[in-house]
Motif scaffolding. Sequence first.
Motif, PDB file in Angstrom:
ATOM      1  N   ARG A 110      34.125  58.439  12.778  1.00  0.00           N
ATOM      2  CA  ARG A 110      33.211  59.375  12.116  1.00  0.00           C
ATOM      3  C   ARG A 110      32.128  58.658  11.321  1.00  0.00           C
ATOM      4  NH1 ARG A 110      34.776  64.449  12.563  1.00  0.00           N
ATOM      5  NH2 ARG A 110      36.944  64.965  13.071  1.00  0.00           N
ATOM      6  N   GLY A 111      32.409  57.458  10.858  1.00  0.00           N
ATOM      7  CA  GLY A 111      31.420  56.715  10.080  1.00  0.00           C
ATOM      8  C   GLY A 111      32.062  55.533   9.381  1.00  0.00           C
ATOM      9  N   LEU A 112      31.302  54.890   8.509  1.00  0.00           N
ATOM     10  CA  LEU A 112      31.777  53.718   7.773  1.00  0.00           C
ATOM     11  C   LEU A 112      32.278  54.135   6.407  1.00  0.00           C
ATOM     12  CD1 LEU A 112      28.863  51.255   8.608  1.00  0.00           C
ATOM     13  CD2 LEU A 112      31.163  51.206   9.588  1.00  0.00           C
ATOM     14  N   ARG A 113      33.320  53.477   5.947  1.00  0.00           N
ATOM     15  CA  ARG A 113      33.777  53.687   4.584  1.00  0.00           C
ATOM     16  C   ARG A 113      32.801  53.003   3.624  1.00  0.00           C
ATOM     17  NH1 ARG A 113      39.161  55.308   4.214  1.00  0.00           N
ATOM     18  NH2 ARG A 113      40.373  55.100   6.161  1.00  0.00           N
ATOM     19  N   THR A 114      32.787  53.434   2.391  1.00  0.00           N
ATOM     20  CA  THR A 114      31.963  52.788   1.369  1.00  0.00           C
ATOM     21  C   THR A 114      32.754  51.622   0.810  1.00  0.00           C
ATOM     22  OG1 THR A 114      30.953  54.888   0.797  1.00  0.00           O
ATOM     23  CG2 THR A 114      30.720  53.094  -0.785  1.00  0.00           C
ATOM     24  N   ARG A 115      32.333  50.418   1.133  1.00  0.00           N
ATOM     25  CA  ARG A 115      33.014  49.208   0.643  1.00  0.00           C
ATOM     26  C   ARG A 115      32.053  48.034   0.752  1.00  0.00           C
ATOM     27  NH1 ARG A 115      34.845  45.402   4.170  1.00  0.00           N
ATOM     28  NH2 ARG A 115      34.817  45.868   6.404  1.00  0.00           N
ATOM     29  N   PRO A 116      32.353  46.907   0.068  1.00  0.00           N
ATOM     30  CA  PRO A 116      31.471  45.739   0.153  1.00  0.00           C
ATOM     31  C   PRO A 116      31.283  45.294   1.613  1.00  0.00           C
ATOM     32  CG  PRO A 116      33.088  45.447  -1.590  1.00  0.00           C
ATOM     33  CD  PRO A 116      33.502  46.683  -0.842  1.00  0.00           C
ATOM     34  N   VAL A 117      30.071  44.846   1.880  1.00  0.00           N
ATOM     35  CA  VAL A 117      29.750  44.393   3.228  1.00  0.00           C
ATOM     36  C   VAL A 117      30.393  43.045   3.483  1.00  0.00           C
ATOM     37  CG1 VAL A 117      27.858  43.760   4.777  1.00  0.00           C
ATOM     38  CG2 VAL A 117      27.587  45.665   3.177  1.00  0.00           C
ATOM     39  N   LEU A 157      37.584  49.687   7.734  1.00  0.00           N
ATOM     40  CA  LEU A 157      36.121  49.762   7.721  1.00  0.00           C
ATOM     41  C   LEU A 157      35.611  51.182   7.967  1.00  0.00           C
ATOM     42  CD1 LEU A 157      33.242  48.397   7.883  1.00  0.00           C
ATOM     43  CD2 LEU A 157      33.698  48.078  10.330  1.00  0.00           C
ATOM     44  N   VAL A 158      36.355  51.975   8.742  1.00  0.00           N
ATOM     45  CA  VAL A 158      35.822  53.243   9.248  1.00  0.00           C
ATOM     46  C   VAL A 158      36.649  54.439   8.786  1.00  0.00           C
ATOM     47  CG1 VAL A 158      34.881  52.125  11.289  1.00  0.00           C
ATOM     48  CG2 VAL A 158      37.200  53.054  11.368  1.00  0.00           C
ATOM     49  N   THR A 159      36.011  55.588   8.813  1.00  0.00           N
ATOM     50  CA  THR A 159      36.729  56.858   8.755  1.00  0.00           C
ATOM     51  C   THR A 159      36.865  57.330  10.186  1.00  0.00           C
ATOM     52  OG1 THR A 159      34.666  58.109   8.512  1.00  0.00           O
ATOM     53  CG2 THR A 159      35.801  57.421   6.490  1.00  0.00           C
ATOM     54  N   SER A 160      38.031  57.901  10.531  1.00  0.00           N
ATOM     55  CA  SER A 160      38.298  58.171  11.941  1.00  0.00           C
ATOM     56  C   SER A 160      39.220  59.362  12.118  1.00  0.00           C
ATOM     57  CB  SER A 160      38.913  56.930  12.590  1.00  0.00           C
ATOM     58  OG  SER A 160      40.158  56.628  11.972  1.00  0.00           O
ATOM     59  N   GLU A 161      39.377  59.720  13.368  1.00  0.00           N
ATOM     60  CA  GLU A 161      40.276  60.802  13.753  1.00  0.00           C
ATOM     61  C   GLU A 161      41.035  60.335  14.994  1.00  0.00           C
ATOM     62  OE1 GLU A 161      39.986  65.266  15.758  1.00  0.00           O
ATOM     63  OE2 GLU A 161      38.182  64.274  14.951  1.00  0.00           O
ATOM     64  N   LYS A 162      42.351  60.367  14.895  1.00  0.00           N
ATOM     65  CA  LYS A 162      43.137  59.974  16.062  1.00  0.00           C
ATOM     66  C   LYS A 162      43.170  61.120  17.057  1.00  0.00           C
ATOM     67  CE  LYS A 162      47.534  58.013  17.582  1.00  0.00           C
ATOM     68  NZ  LYS A 162      48.870  57.519  17.188  1.00  0.00           N
ATOM     69  N   GLU A 166      29.533  60.957  20.253  1.00  0.00           N
ATOM     70  CA  GLU A 166      30.796  60.392  19.785  1.00  0.00           C
ATOM     71  C   GLU A 166      30.880  58.883  20.027  1.00  0.00           C
ATOM     72  OE1 GLU A 166      33.742  64.258  20.315  1.00  0.00           O
ATOM     73  OE2 GLU A 166      34.002  62.502  21.621  1.00  0.00           O
ATOM     74  N   VAL A 167      31.624  58.227  19.132  1.00  0.00           N
ATOM     75  CA  VAL A 167      32.020  56.832  19.321  1.00  0.00           C
ATOM     76  C   VAL A 167      33.537  56.818  19.357  1.00  0.00           C
ATOM     77  CG1 VAL A 167      32.039  54.500  18.370  1.00  0.00           C
ATOM     78  CG2 VAL A 167      29.984  55.918  18.137  1.00  0.00           C
ATOM     79  N   VAL A 168      34.104  56.453  20.509  1.00  0.00           N
ATOM     80  CA  VAL A 168      35.557  56.450  20.699  1.00  0.00           C
ATOM     81  C   VAL A 168      35.996  55.016  20.986  1.00  0.00           C
ATOM     82  CG1 VAL A 168      37.472  57.318  22.089  1.00  0.00           C
ATOM     83  CG2 VAL A 168      35.527  58.808  21.556  1.00  0.00           C
ATOM     84  N   VAL A 169      37.080  54.595  20.331  1.00  0.00           N
ATOM     85  CA  VAL A 169      37.558  53.214  20.493  1.00  0.00           C
ATOM     86  C   VAL A 169      39.027  53.226  20.875  1.00  0.00           C
ATOM     87  CG1 VAL A 169      35.889  52.382  18.796  1.00  0.00           C
ATOM     88  CG2 VAL A 169      38.237  52.903  18.083  1.00  0.00           C
ATOM     89  N   GLY A 170      39.449  52.135  21.519  1.00  0.00           N
ATOM     90  CA  GLY A 170      40.848  51.969  21.874  1.00  0.00           C
ATOM     91  C   GLY A 170      41.662  51.439  20.707  1.00  0.00           C
TER      92      GLY A 170
END
Length: 540
Positions: A525-532, A501-506, A487-491
Amino acid sequence: MAKVIYRDTRGIQRTQVLNNITRIGRHPEQDIQILDRVVSKEHALIERNIEGHFVVRDGGSRNGTYLNGQLLDAPQLLHNGDAISVGATDLIFQEDPTDRRSQNKVTIHTDELESHVRNRIAQNISARFLPESQISDTTALRQDYEKLRIAHELGQSIGVETDLDILLEKILEKAFEIFPADHGVILLRLEGTDRLVPMVVRGRTEQVHVGDVRISRTILNEVIEEKQAVLSSDAMMDSRFSGAHSIILGNIRSTMSVPLLLDEQILGVIHLDSKVASGAFTEKDLEILSGFARQAAMLIEHHRLLKQMESEILAREKLHRLLSPQLVEEVVSGRLELKKGGELRRATVMFADIRNFTSYSERHEPQQVVELLNEYFELMVDVIFKYEGTLDKFIGDEIMAVWGAPISHPDDTERAVRCALEMQQILHTFNANRQDAQGHTLSIGIGLNTGEVVAGYMGSTKSMNYTVMGDAVNTASRICASAGPGEVVVGQSTFAEVTNLVTSEKLPPTRLKGKREHVDLYRLRGLRTRPVHPTLRNLT
């Protein structure tokens, strides 16, 4: 030989032979590094004065430099046995009283001349090297040949010499073989100043005590200001130096001084004098000595560049432990400034910890564990450096990295998040390639938090490292502890900057250890598909 003896912060006795300038301080580039929090980066220095004696001066430190228990408020002459106190470290000054160089004294006298110093030396064609067709005196020819032979030997011997002191000694040694000089002095200009310091002083033989060598400031001024060699066949009678007290007091009858000149820059002066021989030196001698000086100037500059390269190599080695190779080059080249000390910075801090590593270690041989960790760290650090993060430290099997200190980018949080997600992907591939017979694989939990930190060199008097501290760091560590395997968990502060930028779950409000209030956390969960982002295009 002069030196200082001291004990470093680990209690190990050290001896430092003193150069013309010896710098003391906490910074790694100082000649004597003292890892003490009360010691300034550039705390004090010991330097050789124009008379060849050593003095100590404070370098503008916060807590001062002490000599024999007394606070320095001005440069002080050092005597054998003196104690220099820098922080909690005492450096004992020692000078060998039998050392010839410590007994020799060079005095540059200020002479009051009424007449203007002449710009050019009179040319005597009979004293120059003539074409072969014009030579009739075979005795003179043999003398000239011998001088040129010795000069050639000198060129070969000093051309491969990398030690500056030995190089200068060799120059004077050969000079006495060629010229009927009584005394010889090589003075070098201290970098960044106009001061000339005697580096080598000697008489015709090693056994002869030189004593007080007097050099006329009038002669030095002409050499330096006009950037040309000065020859006096009889200095006491030469109208250029009439009234020059140092010449009269020293009973100097012949002098020869040439500049150490490189690209119109004066690096120093070679000076020879004779007390007994009127007309001891000729124009030919001046040409040969000038040739010495030109070659010596190139080698002195070469030596300086080597020292600079050594310093840069050490700086690179230290920076490579913290920064990506691209940023190291930016800092070393001066295009980026790496500020040191306790700075307040906004940064994103990441902790990545291997889950259940203790049980893994119990089931495997120590050598296997070390090999696995080294492979794992190598892969993870490569990803951190790819996104130009700073490797703070390894804490057992845990990695701590920072974005925003000591180098900051406008998108540091985005870089940190991309790095964390890619580390999980890299580890998945690593496991697929290295799964052992028992099916054991590695898994990591990663936590990130963004906020204000204090960044700088911190630690004890025995060990100091660049790191970041503060509540944002502690919170990042607690978030990492709450992250499960893979897992990658952020504050909240981190998530707010990468929402798009990301797809996530609170996650449900979480009570972190040491926190009075519950905090909001997000599992990425991962990165959204969008321009870099433009600043990251070279990274994907």
